[in-house]
Design a protein around this motif. Sequence first.
Motif, PDB file in Angstrom:
ATOM      1  N   LYS A 122       0.816  -1.218   0.000  1.00 39.19           N
ATOM      2  CA  LYS A 122       0.000   0.000   0.000  1.00 39.19           C
ATOM      3  C   LYS A 122       0.848   1.267   0.000  1.00 39.19           C
ATOM      4  O   LYS A 122       0.544   2.224  -0.694  1.00 39.19           O
ATOM      5  N   GLU A 153      -3.317  -5.054  -3.663  1.00 36.67           N
ATOM      6  CA  GLU A 153      -2.594  -4.139  -2.784  1.00 36.67           C
ATOM      7  C   GLU A 153      -2.374  -4.829  -1.442  1.00 36.67           C
ATOM      8  O   GLU A 153      -3.320  -5.332  -0.842  1.00 36.67           O
ATOM      9  N   ARG A 155      -0.982  -4.988   2.597  1.00 38.53           N
ATOM     10  CA  ARG A 155      -0.950  -4.089   3.764  1.00 38.53           C
ATOM     11  C   ARG A 155       0.480  -3.753   4.186  1.00 38.53           C
ATOM     12  O   ARG A 155       0.724  -2.735   4.820  1.00 38.53           O
ATOM     13  N   ASP A 156       1.463  -4.637   3.848  1.00 35.53           N
ATOM     14  CA  ASP A 156       2.865  -4.390   4.177  1.00 35.53           C
ATOM     15  C   ASP A 156       3.733  -5.059   3.121  1.00 35.53           C
ATOM     16  O   ASP A 156       3.232  -5.677   2.190  1.00 35.53           O
ATOM     17  N   THR A 161       3.643 -11.860   3.435  1.00 38.74           N
ATOM     18  CA  THR A 161       2.446 -11.238   2.878  1.00 38.74           C
ATOM     19  C   THR A 161       2.377 -11.459   1.365  1.00 38.74           C
ATOM     20  O   THR A 161       1.317 -11.769   0.820  1.00 38.74           O
TER      21      THR A 161
END
Length: 166
Positions: A122, A153, A155-156, A161
């Motif tokens: 993001k 997208e 988050r990290d 991830t």
Amino acid sequence: MVLLVPELTFLTGLSDLRSNSRTLKEVMWEMVQSPQQHYQRLTSLLRRIRDSPDASRELERWGLRLDTDIYRTQAHILPGERINLRHRSFLPAEDLGWHREVTKEAPIAVISINSWLLIYPKRLQHLAKELLAAVRSSCGSMGMQVGQPAVQELRDDRIETYVRSI
């Protein structure tokens, strides 16, 4: 010797690069140097560090010693690969840049990119948009059609991830 795994590293310290055009130009200039220029600049830096009393004392304090020559290894240089277009072919210049030539003439065959995935953290949303624009621009000038990607997208930017998302 410190070996870094590229997949586990990320750029730091240049977050304001886009807002400072002078710094951006300097960074880009450094990136387009020939291997010989990189070698000369790096060996010059190592000599300046060696000849600086303050730097030498600090390195000695840490128990470090820098050689004035970068690591050398034997290698085999492969011959340049000829790039073939529809009506002509050419060998890339020494700097290996051939984008200009490829965008001036049609390739032998064009394959459209209709189904693809763009994954980004993001916090790098602006770079993902720039990448998409650059891909469309470059591919468009070569006659390639690039469809809208499926976008994910994250988050990290942790490796776990990415793996989970993919």
